[in-house]
Design a protein around this motif. Structure first.
Motif, short mmCIF file in Angstrom:
data_model
loop_
_atom_site.label_atom_id
_atom_site.label_comp_id
_atom_site.label_asym_id
_atom_site.label_seq_id
_atom_site.Cartn_x
_atom_site.Cartn_y
_atom_site.Cartn_z
N MET A 1 0.83 -1.18 0.00
CA MET A 1 0.00 0.00 0.00
C MET A 1 0.87 1.25 0.00
N ALA A 2 0.37 2.28 -0.60
CA ALA A 2 1.11 3.53 -0.70
C ALA A 2 1.01 4.29 0.62
N ASP A 3 2.05 5.05 0.90
CA ASP A 3 2.06 5.88 2.11
C ASP A 3 1.34 7.18 1.83
N ILE A 4 1.07 7.91 2.89
CA ILE A 4 0.44 9.22 2.77
C ILE A 4 1.43 10.16 2.08
N VAL A 5 0.96 10.86 1.06
CA VAL A 5 1.83 11.77 0.33
C VAL A 5 1.59 13.19 0.82
N THR A 6 2.65 14.00 0.75
CA THR A 6 2.53 15.40 1.15
C THR A 6 2.57 16.27 -0.10
N ALA A 7 2.13 17.49 0.04
CA ALA A 7 2.10 18.41 -1.09
C ALA A 7 3.51 18.70 -1.60
N THR A 8 4.48 18.73 -0.71
CA THR A 8 5.85 19.00 -1.15
C THR A 8 6.40 17.83 -1.97
N GLU A 9 6.01 16.61 -1.61
CA GLU A 9 6.42 15.45 -2.41
C GLU A 9 5.77 15.51 -3.79
N LEU A 10 4.52 15.95 -3.84
CA LEU A 10 3.81 16.04 -5.11
C LEU A 10 4.38 17.15 -5.99
N ASP A 11 4.91 18.20 -5.38
CA ASP A 11 5.53 19.29 -6.13
C ASP A 11 6.73 18.81 -6.94
N GLU A 12 7.40 17.80 -6.43
CA GLU A 12 8.60 17.29 -7.08
C GLU A 12 8.29 16.37 -8.26
N LEU A 13 7.05 15.94 -8.41
CA LEU A 13 6.67 15.04 -9.49
C LEU A 13 6.27 15.82 -10.74
N LYS A 52 -7.99 11.61 1.07
CA LYS A 52 -7.27 12.87 1.24
C LYS A 52 -6.08 12.96 0.27
N ASP A 53 -5.41 11.83 0.04
CA ASP A 53 -4.30 11.81 -0.93
C ASP A 53 -4.80 12.18 -2.32
N ILE A 54 -5.95 11.63 -2.70
CA ILE A 54 -6.53 11.93 -4.01
C ILE A 54 -6.87 13.42 -4.11
N ALA A 55 -7.44 13.95 -3.06
CA ALA A 55 -7.77 15.39 -3.04
C ALA A 55 -6.51 16.24 -3.14
N ARG A 56 -5.44 15.82 -2.45
CA ARG A 56 -4.18 16.55 -2.52
C ARG A 56 -3.63 16.56 -3.94
N ILE A 57 -3.71 15.42 -4.61
CA ILE A 57 -3.20 15.33 -5.98
C ILE A 57 -4.01 16.23 -6.91
N TYR A 58 -5.33 16.18 -6.77
CA TYR A 58 -6.18 17.04 -7.59
C TYR A 58 -5.89 18.52 -7.33
N THR A 59 -5.59 18.88 -6.09
CA THR A 59 -5.28 20.26 -5.75
C THR A 59 -4.00 20.71 -6.44
N VAL A 60 -2.97 19.87 -6.40
CA VAL A 60 -1.71 20.23 -7.05
C VAL A 60 -1.91 20.37 -8.56
N VAL A 61 -2.67 19.47 -9.16
CA VAL A 61 -2.92 19.55 -10.60
C VAL A 61 -3.64 20.85 -10.95
N ARG A 62 -4.66 21.19 -10.18
CA ARG A 62 -5.43 22.40 -10.44
C ARG A 62 -4.60 23.66 -10.22
N GLU A 63 -3.77 23.66 -9.18
CA GLU A 63 -2.93 24.83 -8.93
C GLU A 63 -1.90 25.01 -10.04
N ARG A 64 -1.44 23.92 -10.62
CA ARG A 64 -0.53 24.03 -11.76
C ARG A 64 -1.25 24.61 -12.97
N GLU A 65 -2.51 24.22 -13.17
CA GLU A 65 -3.29 24.77 -14.27
C GLU A 65 -3.48 26.28 -14.11
N LEU A 66 -3.69 26.71 -12.87
CA LEU A 66 -3.93 28.12 -12.61
C LEU A 66 -2.64 28.94 -12.52
N GLY A 67 -1.51 28.27 -12.49
CA GLY A 67 -0.24 28.96 -12.41
C GLY A 67 0.21 29.28 -11.00
N ILE A 68 -0.46 28.73 -10.01
CA ILE A 68 -0.09 28.95 -8.62
C ILE A 68 1.17 28.16 -8.28
#
Length: 80
Positions: A1-13, A52-68
């Motif tokens: 099973m996957a571990d809990i991911v953080t937003a900073t880890e997602l930023d690096e992907l 919550k991990d899924i929501a975090r991933i969707y948030t990072v994707v959306r913020e990248r779309e918006l240029g945040i």
């Protein structure tokens, strides 16, 4: 099973790895829901953390779309 991911880890992907991470999380959520429906689920808290991990991933994707946020390797400034 996957571990809990953080937003900073997602930023690096990059976007492709982020899609893969999202696919894995959705697959795990499906399996956990199936286990819950059949009474085989041992850790109900895992359902919540995967959602919550899924929501975090969707948030990072959306913020990248918006240029945040910027994807790794993308230009930081708009100078030509």
């Amino acid at each position: 099973m996957a571990d809990i991911v953080t937003a900073t880890e997602l930023d690096e992907l990059n976007d492709i790895d982020l899609e893969g991470k999202l696919r894995e999380a959705k697959e795990e959520l499906f399996n956990l829901r199936f286990q819950a429906a059949t009474g085989q689920l041992e850790s109900h808290g895992r359902l919540r953390s995967v959602k919550k991990d899924i929501a975090r991933i969707y948030t990072v994707v959306r913020e990248r779309e918006l240029g945040i946020r910027t994807a790794p390797g993308a230009a930081k400034d708009g100078a030509a």
